[in-house]
Structure formats: C-alpha cells, structure tokens
Design an enzyme around this catalytic site. Structure first.
Site, PDB file in Angstrom:
ATOM      1  N   GLU A   1     -18.480 -32.976  93.251  1.00  0.00           N
ATOM      2  CA  GLU A   1     -19.534 -33.580  94.373  1.00  0.00           C
ATOM      3  C   GLU A   1     -19.289 -32.685  95.595  1.00  0.00           C
ATOM      4  O   GLU A   1     -18.204 -32.633  96.107  1.00  0.00           O
ATOM      5  CB  GLU A   1     -19.365 -35.023  94.577  1.00  0.00           C
ATOM      6  CG  GLU A   1     -20.100 -35.698  95.443  1.00  0.00           C
ATOM      7  CD  GLU A   1     -19.647 -37.140  95.674  1.00  0.00           C
ATOM      8  OE1 GLU A   1     -19.751 -37.452  96.961  1.00  0.00           O
ATOM      9  OE2 GLU A   1     -19.462 -37.817  94.817  1.00  0.00           O
TER      10      GLU A   1
ATOM     11  N   GLU B   1     -22.222 -37.630 105.171  1.00  0.00           N
ATOM     12  CA  GLU B   1     -22.356 -39.080 105.233  1.00  0.00           C
ATOM     13  C   GLU B   1     -22.024 -39.631 106.539  1.00  0.00           C
ATOM     14  O   GLU B   1     -21.152 -39.119 107.326  1.00  0.00           O
ATOM     15  CB  GLU B   1     -21.057 -39.531 104.133  1.00  0.00           C
ATOM     16  CG  GLU B   1     -21.284 -39.285 102.737  1.00  0.00           C
ATOM     17  CD  GLU B   1     -20.084 -39.483 101.812  1.00  0.00           C
ATOM     18  OE1 GLU B   1     -20.057 -40.475 101.171  1.00  0.00           O
ATOM     19  OE2 GLU B   1     -18.927 -38.706 101.924  1.00  0.00           O
TER      20      GLU B   1
END
Length: 347
Positions: free
Chosen positions: A164, A169
């Site tokens: 990933e 974020e």
C-alpha cells in the site's frame, strides 16, 4: 534524457462516471457493467469492503448510490464532493442495503471490479510506476479521515495483496495533544510486512481544510517520492513492482482519529478538483485530457519540465536526471496562470 510523462488517467469531474449495478434478485449489488479504463470509478475497493475497514475500527458505511437511498457524491463546477454524515433513518437497520454503522460516506476506486466476480480485466485503471496527483480540500473536525492511496489490483497481482502507498492521509483528532489536524499530512508505504511513514507539516498559514492543495506521488524502479503543492516532502526506496489502483475515501471514526464529537460538523465535505495519472512507459496508452485539464505551477515543480519545441510544448520528466536538467525559472512558473493550458508530451 529522461523519458516524457504522458497522461494515462484523467478525471476533471465534469461528471462522475460510475458503473451500473444489478439492483434486485440474488445478484443485487453485483456489477452490471464495467468501469471505464481511464476515468471511471467503483464505489468500493476490489474486495467489496461495503461498510468499513474493521481492523481500523471505522464507523462509516460506504454508500453506493445505485443501490442505497443515500448518495454521498455530488459535482458542482468541476469539483467532486464526497459527503459524510450520520446514517439516515432509511438506511438504519440490518436489512438489505442497510447498515448499523452510525455514519455514511463515500469511497471511489479505479479497481477493475470485485475480486470475487468475473469481470473484464481491460476495464478499470491500475499502473506500475508513474506520477499520480490529486488536488483537493479536506473537511475539518474530530473523527474524520480523508485519504488518497494505492493498493495492488488483485486480478493482476495474485501474490501481492498487502502492499500500500498512502499518498496522503489526514486524520483529525479531538485530542489537542495529538499531531492530527488539517495542517499535518501523513505519507506512508506498507510493503513486505514493514511500514515507513513521513509526517509533513504545511507551512505556517496553510491548512488543508481551508484551501485546495495538490498531493503527488512519483514511483519508479528505484524509489518513491511524495509531494505537497509541488514540493518534495519524502523519498523512500522500498519499492513495489506490481500494478496498483487508486482509491479516494472519507472515513469516519476509527482507532486513529477517534470518534466525531460536538465539534464535528456534518455533512463533512471532501472536495476534489481532479485526479490524474501519468506514465513514462511508451507501452502504456495515453489518454486525451478531459475538458478543464491544465497543468499548474505546483505540478510542474513536482515532476519538472524541460522545453521540447519538437513536441510542441513541454515534457514532464521523471526525477532521474532532475538535478542536471531541471532549472526552468521557478519565478516564471509562478507567473504562469494555474488555468493556462500546457501541452503535455504532444497534447
């Protein structure tokens, strides 16, 4: 000379292209059509995580407007909004297309379909290496968790399902002691059972929730690099060599940001101006830019430019050879209007 980047994915959000779904019978919820390969989206990831990621303790249900009574997606003047809010009464419960989660929100992915379905592997969008960028404004308030990230396409990567790249974020916490607010950007890689993370603070006076910012990610065979507003913020050298697809979502709650509280305003709006992908591989097909496409100075700062009169414009080049080839005058870049169209590799 570094190879030219060309555009391989482009959504300027003049509209939102979603596939159709079977709405009744035993196959309700399954795809009835495939997503477009260069600008289409699914409303779930490839593993059909319909409600939330349980391991994160999230509290949202990702709604699909084709089968749910709530539509988290809207478009206004070329900007997509993903809205999260308390679950409407019509969706509360344990029945078909209902949820017991306290919030509903939205996820968009370029996965080729769901891993358990037979689907056309020429649809969707995934890519190995390139440059990927989003321009967006995130919501503020405790308990929110907007993100733009990439994971392997399961139909193309049977042996790699845990890697990933989190391009950004922004978890927001009600704990003032936490460094979790809309001025702090988390950039992370999860590969081969290990994780590396960079935490970047926006410059004084900047806030991801009060203005649009660009978040970029460049990936090649030697390293991966993160950018915010055209500035290089992190470099890591643990590399995945498998095609990945794009995901955008607005999570609510979870072990990282905690739960929303009285300071969280709903609906919480995650606003997205565009999502783009580029490749320098001549075997990866180029796409025609959508109406509204232009390259601004921040993007040019991120992946560099070099004059190429033979191509009728500028060429976006990779970081290889950057120090030798780069120096287009930054002041001139800043004078370039962000709405000025710039030819990319012959467009």
């Amino acid at each position: 000379m570094a190879a030219a980047y060309h555009l391989t994915f482009d959504d300027e959000f003049n509209s939102l292209e979603l596939p159709t779904y079977i709405t009744s019978g035993p196959d309700a919820g399954q795809l009835a059509s495939s997503p477009s390969p260069n600008s289409g989206w699914l409303t779930r990831d490839a593993y059909d995580n319909t409600g939330y990621y349980a391991s994160n303790g999230e509290q949202e249900y990702y709604a699909n407007p084709a089968i749910n009574s709530y539509n988290p997606f809207s478009i206004n003047n070329g900007v997509l909004t993903i809205a999260a809010e308390p679950t409407p009464v019509s969706m509360q419960g344990t029945g078909t297309n209902q949820t017991t989660e306290p919030y509903v929100s939205g996820m968009l992915t370029t996965a080729q379909g769901y891993s358990w379905e037979p689907y056309n592997t020429s649809s969707g969008f995934s890519q190995e290496y390139g440059y990927f960028e989003i321009r967006c404004e995130v919501p503020s308030g405790p308990g929110l968790w907007p993100a733009f990230w990439m994971i392997p396409e399961p139909k193309l990567n049977s042996g790699d399902v845990s890697s990933e790249y989190d391009i950004f974020e922004i978890p927001t916490s009600s704990n003032s002691a936490d460094n979790e607010n809309t001025k702090t950007i988390y950039q992370t890689e999860h590969l081969s059972g290990t994780s590396s993370q960079n935490i970047y603070s926006l410059p004084t006076g900047s806030d991801a929730s009060t203005a649009f910012h660009t978040y970029g990610f460049e990936w090649d065979s030697t390293s991966v690099r993160w950018y915010v507003d055209g500035q290089l913020t992190a470099t890591m050298d643990n590399i995945s060599n498998t095609p990945m697809y794009l995901l955008i979502n607005l999570a609510v709650g979870g072990t990282w940001p905690g739960s929303p509280d009285g300071a969280t305003s709903f609906p919480a709006d995650f606003k997205i101006d565009y999502v783009r992908g580029y490749s320098d591989d001549p075997d990866v097909s180029a796409v025609t830019p959508q109406p509204g496409y232009s390259v601004d100075a921040d993007t040019l700062d991120a992946i560099s430019v070099a004059p190429e009169p033979a191509l009728g414009g500028v060429v976006l080049v990779g970081m290889a050879g950057l120090l030798l080839r780069r120096r287009v005058d930054r002041r001139q870049q800043r004078r370039t209007s962000v709405t000025q169209s710039i030819s990319i590799a012959g467009y």
